[in-house]
Design a protein around this motif. Structure first.
Motif, PDB file in Angstrom:
ATOM      1  N   MET A   1       0.685  -1.182   0.054  1.00 29.75           N
ATOM      2  CA  MET A   1      -0.210  -0.068  -0.036  1.00 29.75           C
ATOM      3  C   MET A   1       0.852   1.288   0.036  1.00 29.75           C
ATOM      4  SD  MET A   1      -3.154   1.214   2.401  1.00 29.75           S
ATOM      5  CE  MET A   1      -1.729   1.354   4.235  1.00 29.75           C
ATOM      6  N   ALA A   2       0.227   2.003  -0.424  1.00 33.57           N
ATOM      7  CA  ALA A   2       1.025   3.535  -0.968  1.00 33.57           C
ATOM      8  C   ALA A   2       1.222   4.493   0.229  1.00 33.57           C
ATOM      9  CB  ALA A   2       0.347   4.483  -1.808  1.00 33.57           C
ATOM     10  N   ASP A   3       2.359   4.840   0.868  1.00 35.52           N
ATOM     11  CA  ASP A   3       1.987   5.872   1.488  1.00 35.52           C
ATOM     12  C   ASP A   3       1.425   7.188   1.882  1.00 35.52           C
ATOM     13  OD1 ASP A   3       3.771   4.450   3.438  1.00 35.52           O
ATOM     14  OD2 ASP A   3       6.325   5.822   2.209  1.00 35.52           O
ATOM     15  N   GLU A   4       0.623   7.363   2.844  1.00 41.22           N
ATOM     16  CA  GLU A   4      -0.408   8.653   2.755  1.00 41.22           C
ATOM     17  C   GLU A   4       0.662   9.570   3.569  1.00 41.22           C
ATOM     18  OE1 GLU A   4      -3.857   9.613   5.397  1.00 41.22           O
ATOM     19  OE2 GLU A   4      -5.317   8.493   4.012  1.00 41.22           O
ATOM     20  N   VAL A   5       1.286  10.585   2.737  1.00 42.40           N
ATOM     21  CA  VAL A   5       1.579  11.613   3.294  1.00 42.40           C
ATOM     22  C   VAL A   5       0.461  13.072   2.900  1.00 42.40           C
ATOM     23  CG1 VAL A   5       4.009  12.998   2.915  1.00 42.40           C
ATOM     24  CG2 VAL A   5       3.588  10.663   2.451  1.00 42.40           C
ATOM     25  N   VAL A   6       0.777  13.283   4.778  1.00 41.19           N
ATOM     26  CA  VAL A   6       0.057  14.586   4.164  1.00 41.19           C
ATOM     27  C   VAL A   6       0.869  16.569   4.954  1.00 41.19           C
ATOM     28  CG1 VAL A   6      -2.299  16.539   4.801  1.00 41.19           C
ATOM     29  CG2 VAL A   6      -2.367  14.324   4.335  1.00 41.19           C
ATOM     30  N   LEU A   7       1.039  17.415   4.458  1.00 41.63           N
ATOM     31  CA  LEU A   7       1.564  18.175   5.109  1.00 41.63           C
ATOM     32  C   LEU A   7       0.838  19.520   5.543  1.00 41.63           C
ATOM     33  CD1 LEU A   7       3.991  19.848   6.315  1.00 41.63           C
ATOM     34  CD2 LEU A   7       4.889  20.846   3.491  1.00 41.63           C
ATOM     35  N   VAL A   8       0.611  19.751   7.042  1.00 39.46           N
ATOM     36  CA  VAL A   8      -0.358  21.125   7.203  1.00 39.46           C
ATOM     37  C   VAL A   8       0.733  21.753   8.102  1.00 39.46           C
ATOM     38  CG1 VAL A   8      -1.905  21.431   8.882  1.00 39.46           C
ATOM     39  CG2 VAL A   8      -2.115  19.096   8.759  1.00 39.46           C
ATOM     40  N   ASP A   9       0.366  23.149   7.032  1.00 39.02           N
ATOM     41  CA  ASP A   9       1.376  23.635   6.868  1.00 39.02           C
ATOM     42  C   ASP A   9       1.215  24.999   6.403  1.00 39.02           C
ATOM     43  OD1 ASP A   9       3.731  25.265   6.606  1.00 39.02           O
ATOM     44  OD2 ASP A   9       4.595  24.419   4.384  1.00 39.02           O
ATOM     45  N   ALA A  10       2.001  26.431   6.511  1.00 42.01           N
ATOM     46  CA  ALA A  10       1.256  27.491   6.262  1.00 42.01           C
ATOM     47  C   ALA A  10       2.336  28.294   5.307  1.00 42.01           C
ATOM     48  CB  ALA A  10       1.385  28.807   7.516  1.00 42.01           C
ATOM     49  N   TYR A  11       1.716  28.476   3.757  1.00 40.41           N
ATOM     50  CA  TYR A  11       3.006  29.400   2.044  1.00 40.41           C
ATOM     51  C   TYR A  11       4.056  30.344   3.041  1.00 40.41           C
ATOM     52  CZ  TYR A  11       4.202  31.438  -1.261  1.00 40.41           C
ATOM     53  OH  TYR A  11       5.008  31.839  -2.695  1.00 40.41           O
ATOM     54  N   ILE A  12       3.907  30.811   4.271  1.00 43.22           N
ATOM     55  CA  ILE A  12       5.237  31.489   4.437  1.00 43.22           C
ATOM     56  C   ILE A  12       5.545  31.661   6.369  1.00 43.22           C
ATOM     57  CG2 ILE A  12       3.819  33.793   3.623  1.00 43.22           C
ATOM     58  CD1 ILE A  12       2.984  32.696   6.997  1.00 43.22           C
ATOM     59  N   SER A  13       5.348  31.041   6.151  1.00 36.63           N
ATOM     60  CA  SER A  13       6.104  29.867   7.017  1.00 36.63           C
ATOM     61  C   SER A  13       7.178  29.313   6.807  1.00 36.63           C
ATOM     62  CB  SER A  13       5.401  28.645   8.152  1.00 36.63           C
ATOM     63  OG  SER A  13       6.681  27.751   8.846  1.00 36.63           O
ATOM     64  N   MET A  14       8.752  29.415   7.336  1.00 40.02           N
ATOM     65  CA  MET A  14      10.337  29.235   7.175  1.00 40.02           C
ATOM     66  C   MET A  14      10.212  27.873   7.758  1.00 40.02           C
ATOM     67  SD  MET A  14      10.448  31.741   9.774  1.00 40.02           S
ATOM     68  CE  MET A  14      11.059  33.112   9.400  1.00 40.02           C
ATOM     69  N   TYR A  15       9.478  27.403   8.468  1.00 33.89           N
ATOM     70  CA  TYR A  15       9.728  26.213   9.059  1.00 33.89           C
ATOM     71  C   TYR A  15       9.073  25.151   8.357  1.00 33.89           C
ATOM     72  CZ  TYR A  15      10.845  29.275  13.001  1.00 33.89           C
ATOM     73  OH  TYR A  15      11.218  29.873  14.170  1.00 33.89           O
ATOM     74  N   GLY A  16       8.274  25.554   7.917  1.00 34.57           N
ATOM     75  CA  GLY A  16       7.246  24.843   6.873  1.00 34.57           C
ATOM     76  C   GLY A  16       7.992  24.507   5.353  1.00 34.57           C
ATOM     77  N   MET A  17       8.743  25.685   4.931  1.00 32.81           N
ATOM     78  CA  MET A  17       9.791  25.560   3.765  1.00 32.81           C
ATOM     79  C   MET A  17      10.823  24.474   3.952  1.00 32.81           C
ATOM     80  SD  MET A  17       9.922  29.594   2.955  1.00 32.81           S
ATOM     81  CE  MET A  17       8.696  30.863   3.928  1.00 32.81           C
ATOM     82  N   ARG A  18      10.827  24.621   5.018  1.00 31.10           N
ATOM     83  CA  ARG A  18      12.383  22.929   5.418  1.00 31.10           C
ATOM     84  C   ARG A  18      12.058  21.452   5.226  1.00 31.10           C
ATOM     85  NH1 ARG A  18      13.927  24.904  11.542  1.00 31.10           N
ATOM     86  NH2 ARG A  18      15.851  26.026  10.941  1.00 31.10           N
ATOM     87  N   VAL A  19      10.328  22.064   5.686  1.00 27.66           N
ATOM     88  CA  VAL A  19       9.268  20.404   4.995  1.00 27.66           C
ATOM     89  C   VAL A  19       9.366  20.094   4.036  1.00 27.66           C
ATOM     90  CG1 VAL A  19       7.739  18.986   5.926  1.00 27.66           C
ATOM     91  CG2 VAL A  19       8.976  20.108   7.417  1.00 27.66           C
ATOM     92  N   ARG A  20       8.596  21.198   3.614  1.00 27.50           N
ATOM     93  CA  ARG A  20       8.603  20.735   1.502  1.00 27.50           C
ATOM     94  C   ARG A  20      10.173  21.432   0.757  1.00 27.50           C
ATOM     95  NH1 ARG A  20       5.205  25.650   2.834  1.00 27.50           N
ATOM     96  NH2 ARG A  20       6.643  27.458   2.031  1.00 27.50           N
ATOM     97  N   ILE A  21      10.745  21.405   1.080  1.00 29.14           N
ATOM     98  CA  ILE A  21      12.336  21.741   0.486  1.00 29.14           C
ATOM     99  C   ILE A  21      12.761  19.966   0.605  1.00 29.14           C
ATOM    100  CG2 ILE A  21      14.797  21.933   0.900  1.00 29.14           C
ATOM    101  CD1 ILE A  21      14.011  24.295   2.102  1.00 29.14           C
ATOM    102  N   ALA A  22      12.711  19.464   2.075  1.00 31.47           N
ATOM    103  CA  ALA A  22      13.043  18.342   2.252  1.00 31.47           C
ATOM    104  C   ALA A  22      11.944  16.900   1.877  1.00 31.47           C
ATOM    105  CB  ALA A  22      12.999  17.703   4.302  1.00 31.47           C
ATOM    106  N   LEU A  23      10.804  16.725   1.547  1.00 29.89           N
ATOM    107  CA  LEU A  23      10.026  16.110   0.605  1.00 29.89           C
ATOM    108  C   LEU A  23      10.082  16.439  -0.633  1.00 29.89           C
ATOM    109  CD1 LEU A  23       6.599  16.827   2.632  1.00 29.89           C
ATOM    110  CD2 LEU A  23       7.456  14.875   2.558  1.00 29.89           C
ATOM    111  N   ALA A  24      10.474  17.447  -1.593  1.00 31.16           N
ATOM    112  CA  ALA A  24      11.614  17.722  -2.732  1.00 31.16           C
ATOM    113  C   ALA A  24      11.903  16.916  -3.228  1.00 31.16           C
ATOM    114  CB  ALA A  24      11.109  19.136  -2.831  1.00 31.16           C
ATOM    115  N   GLU A  25      13.307  17.085  -2.210  1.00 29.28           N
ATOM    116  CA  GLU A  25      14.887  16.460  -1.995  1.00 29.28           C
ATOM    117  C   GLU A  25      14.992  14.800  -2.310  1.00 29.28           C
ATOM    118  OE1 GLU A  25      18.210  17.776  -2.031  1.00 29.28           O
ATOM    119  OE2 GLU A  25      16.624  19.382  -3.193  1.00 29.28           O
ATOM    120  N   LYS A  26      13.475  13.935  -1.587  1.00 35.10           N
ATOM    121  CA  LYS A  26      13.225  12.647  -1.718  1.00 35.10           C
ATOM    122  C   LYS A  26      12.168  12.733  -2.690  1.00 35.10           C
ATOM    123  CE  LYS A  26      15.910  11.986   2.244  1.00 35.10           C
ATOM    124  NZ  LYS A  26      17.143  10.728   1.672  1.00 35.10           N
ATOM    125  N   SER A  27      11.574  13.098  -3.134  1.00 31.44           N
ATOM    126  CA  SER A  27      11.151  12.589  -4.774  1.00 31.44           C
ATOM    127  C   SER A  27       9.101  12.355  -3.650  1.00 31.44           C
ATOM    128  CB  SER A  27      11.129  11.995  -5.493  1.00 31.44           C
ATOM    129  OG  SER A  27      12.376  13.031  -6.197  1.00 31.44           O
TER     130      SER A  27
END
Length: 220
Positions: A1-27
């Protein structure tokens, strides 16, 4: 079964940006839930009842909170997706964690006070902010990234603040590049990576959000 991944975030959050970068780096594919920080959702309050803050990564129904912890979690869970975000050597990992923690304590805190305060207090915040960035410049040295030739944990921890530099400069009436030119060169190099450029918020939108915060906290 495929992983279900949800990110609860805010567009302007520098902390959320970290997670978005990490997810992008890991595809890693995920669902993005943009949070209204002035009217927090039931989902955020349920998933992070302790701090009630973004970001929260929900992986197969289980929440992980705090940005740097989330980034390490992503690196562990999707370890087969290159590149590694943290060094594999224990000493290098410890050093990366030290400087990421330094960013949270010595860059984030005075950065907030730059836009939140005025007068002498703001001048003190600017001085502390620049001193912290100068120390980071020294740590970077002549390397391409903080970890060497590859984009890694410390780069990921710091680069989201680059999207807030315009707000800091405008509110504080100063120019970061004048004091930290090598760090700006590093930031522009990071922005050449798609995982970074597509994850960071528009600096003008960050500034607009800061203006709303200033009104909310009666700083003007």
């Amino acid at each position: 079964m495929a992983d279900e991944v949800v990110l609860v975030d805010a567009y302007i959050s520098m902390y959320g940006m970290r997670v978005r970068i990490a997810l992008a780096e890991k595809s890693v594919e995920y669902e993005f839930k943009d949070e209204n920080l002035f009217n927090k959702s039931a989902l955020l309050l349920e998933m992070n009842p302790t701090h009630k803050k973004v970001p929260v990564l929900i992986h197969n129904g289980k929440p992980i909170c705090e940005s740097l912890i989330i980034v390490e979690y992503i690196d562990d869970v999707w370890k087969d997706n290159s590149p590694p975000l943290l060094p594999r050597h224990p000493y290098q990992r410890a050093q990366a964690r030290f400087w990421a923690d330094f960013v949270d304590k010595k860059v984030s805190v005075p950065g907030r006070r730059i836009w939140l305060t005025k007068g002498d207090e703001q001048e003190t915040a600017k001085k502390e902010f620049i001193e912290a960035l100068n120390l980071l410049e020294e740590e970077l040295g002549d390397r391409t990234y903080f970890g060497g030739e590859g984009f890694g944990f410390v780069d990921l921890a710091l680069i989201p603040f680059y999207s807030w530099f315009y707000a800091y400069e405008t509110c504080g009436n100063f120019t970061i590049e004048e004091h930290c030119p090598r760090l700006i060169v590093w930031a522009k190099r990071c922005m050449e990576k798609e995982s970074v450029s597509k994850s960071l918020a528009d600096p003008k939108k960050v500034y607009d959000f800061v203006l709303l915060l200033k009104k909310k906290f009666c700083a003007e």
